[in-house]
Enzyme design. Structure first.
Site, PDB file in Angstrom:
ATOM      1  N   HIS A 193       0.586  -9.345  61.435  1.00 30.24           N
ATOM      2  CA  HIS A 193       1.139  -9.000  62.866  1.00 30.24           C
ATOM      3  C   HIS A 193       2.519  -8.879  62.672  1.00 30.24           C
ATOM      4  CE1 HIS A 193      -2.683 -11.281  64.594  1.00 30.24           C
ATOM      5  NE2 HIS A 193      -2.852  -9.910  64.132  1.00 30.24           N
ATOM      6  N   ASP A 253      -7.711 -13.555  65.852  1.00 30.77           N
ATOM      7  CA  ASP A 253      -7.634 -12.132  65.210  1.00 30.77           C
ATOM      8  C   ASP A 253      -8.302 -12.303  63.674  1.00 30.77           C
ATOM      9  OD1 ASP A 253      -7.756  -9.465  64.973  1.00 30.77           O
ATOM     10  OD2 ASP A 253      -5.702  -9.785  64.074  1.00 30.77           O
ATOM     11  N   MET A 312      -1.503 -17.599  64.712  1.00 38.68           N
ATOM     12  CA  MET A 312      -1.799 -18.185  65.736  1.00 38.68           C
ATOM     13  C   MET A 312      -2.832 -17.201  66.459  1.00 38.68           C
ATOM     14  SD  MET A 312      -1.321 -20.085  68.479  1.00 38.68           S
ATOM     15  CE  MET A 312      -1.457 -20.276  70.294  1.00 38.68           C
ATOM     16  N   SER A 330      -0.476 -14.008  60.671  1.00 40.30           N
ATOM     17  CA  SER A 330       0.222 -13.768  61.666  1.00 40.30           C
ATOM     18  C   SER A 330       1.284 -14.742  61.723  1.00 40.30           C
ATOM     19  CB  SER A 330      -0.516 -14.014  62.895  1.00 40.30           C
ATOM     20  OG  SER A 330       0.083 -13.602  64.124  1.00 40.30           O
ATOM     21  N   THR A 331       1.562 -15.695  62.377  1.00 43.87           N
ATOM     22  CA  THR A 331       2.731 -16.714  62.589  1.00 43.87           C
ATOM     23  C   THR A 331       2.846 -17.410  61.019  1.00 43.87           C
ATOM     24  OG1 THR A 331       2.462 -16.873  64.831  1.00 43.87           O
ATOM     25  CG2 THR A 331       3.925 -18.500  63.788  1.00 43.87           C
TER      26      THR A 331
END
Length: 356
Positions: A197, A292, A289, A171-172
């Site tokens: 993401h 998931d 973050m 993600s991030t």
């Protein structure tokens, strides 16, 4: 409690007003200043010492990319870019992430912002709080990781098992971590599936940019596509990616079913789809973050998959890998720079077998 100090940089007074209003709803965030161009922003950074910047890409006097390059060289700090959801906007945003921006948020038109003010507020606050979790030490370290092993392709004799599969969630900070991981892969590397993401439009451009820079073939996954060694399949933004087995082959499957862990694509959805072939899977969780992928990784570990997480020291945000760590879902945690070699070593044919 110390508040998160934010400097808003945008040439539109209306957009600045909307951003400031959105952030004012959270007591943990304080907007310490507004700048309408990079030169004004430069002076405010020196005077106000913000923790986070929101930065528009297209501004007068100096564009956001040029300003970001100077900022990362002279005064690196977490930056959340405001980006348009267009092909051009995707290219510029991905370049900004490569330069050092932590994250980005879609920038709707002014009319859309008035209609979507509540959802924009929630996402913006989440992005700012995520960026605030980036430790300055880790942020600087993540910048140095980019040049490590650059251009060095790792040797690989081939997979010891048919349909060996590497599954990656991020993600991030993930686009940059994935770039680092894929950049040293040889053209005959094991097949890789990725749930990052990322919004629609961005995933296609991200795959194209990776494909141009890597020896493996990098694609945005398509429904029904056969999974082959030497290929990387990135989940399209807005769709879940799963893997299905038919006969002796694996295939990509896409769906627009409900979001999971607030995301579509979701890493948990991808990992859960691999349980039937778990013993032939290496699952990896990179920076990001949230949580998931943690439960899905635990399920794969219990079924015999090899599970790795990026360590805290090299992660921009140790949320997803940290959640897996808390569940003991991992078999190993590694510095980002070491993950590729570990994946290849595990998948590779034993040299002694070849010589024999």
């Amino acid at each position: 409690m110390k508040k998160i100090k934010v400097l808003v940089v945008d040439d539109s007074a209306v957009i600045r007003q909307i951003i400031v209003k959105a952030l004012s709803y959270d007591a943990e965030i304080e907007v310490v200043g507004e700048a309408e161009d990079p030169y004004e922003a430069r002076d405010m950074i020196k005077r106000l010492n913000p923790d986070i910047l929101t930065l528009d890409i297209e501004m007068p006097k100096m564009d956001g990319i040029s300003f970001l390059k100077n900022l990362m060289r002279l005064r690196p700090l977490p930056v959340v870019m405001l980006s348009t959801l267009t092909t051009k906007g995707a290219d510029i945003t991905l370049e900004a992430l490569e330069i050092g921006a932590v994250d980005f948020i879609a920038k709707p038109s002014i009319d859309e912002l008035h209609n979507q003010e509540e959802s924009f507020k929630d996402v913006l606050i989440e992005k700012i709080k995520s960026a605030a979790l980036v430790e300055q030490r880790n942020f600087k370290l993540s910048q140095s990781v980019k040049s490590h092993n650059s251009g060095k392709t790792l040797p690989f004799l081939g997979c010891k098992q048919a349909n060996h599969l590497i599954a990656i969630g991020a993600s991030t900070g993930g686009t940059d971590a994935i770039r680092t991981l894929l950049g040293t892969l040889p053209g005959n590397a094991p097949a890789i599936v990725i749930a990052q993401h990322i919004p629609k439009t961005f995933s296609a451009r991200f795959a194209q940019r990776m494909n141009a820079d890597c020896q493996v073939t990098v694609l945005e996954a398509q429904h029904g596509q056969k999974i082959k060694a030497g290929h990387v399949y990135i989940a399209p933004g807005g769709l879940h990616l799963t893997v299905v087995s038919r006969g002796s082959s694996l295939f990509c499957s896409l769906s627009d079913t409900d979001v999971v862990n607030h995301h579509r694509p979701s890493v948990d959805v991808l990992f859960e789809s691999l349980k039937a072939v778990a013993r032939n899977v290496q699952a990896v969780l990179l920076t990001g973050m949230g949580k998931d992928g943690a439960q899905g990784m635990l399920a794969l570990k219990k079924l015999g998959a090899r599970t790795l997480i990026q360590d805290k020291q090299s992660s921009l945000i140790w949320g997803m890998p940290g959640s897996a760590f808390a569940l003991n879902a991992h078999l190993e945690q590694c510095c980002l720079n070491d993950i590729t070699s570990k994946l290849l070593d595990y998948a590779a044919i034993d040299e002694a077998v070849i010589e024999g």
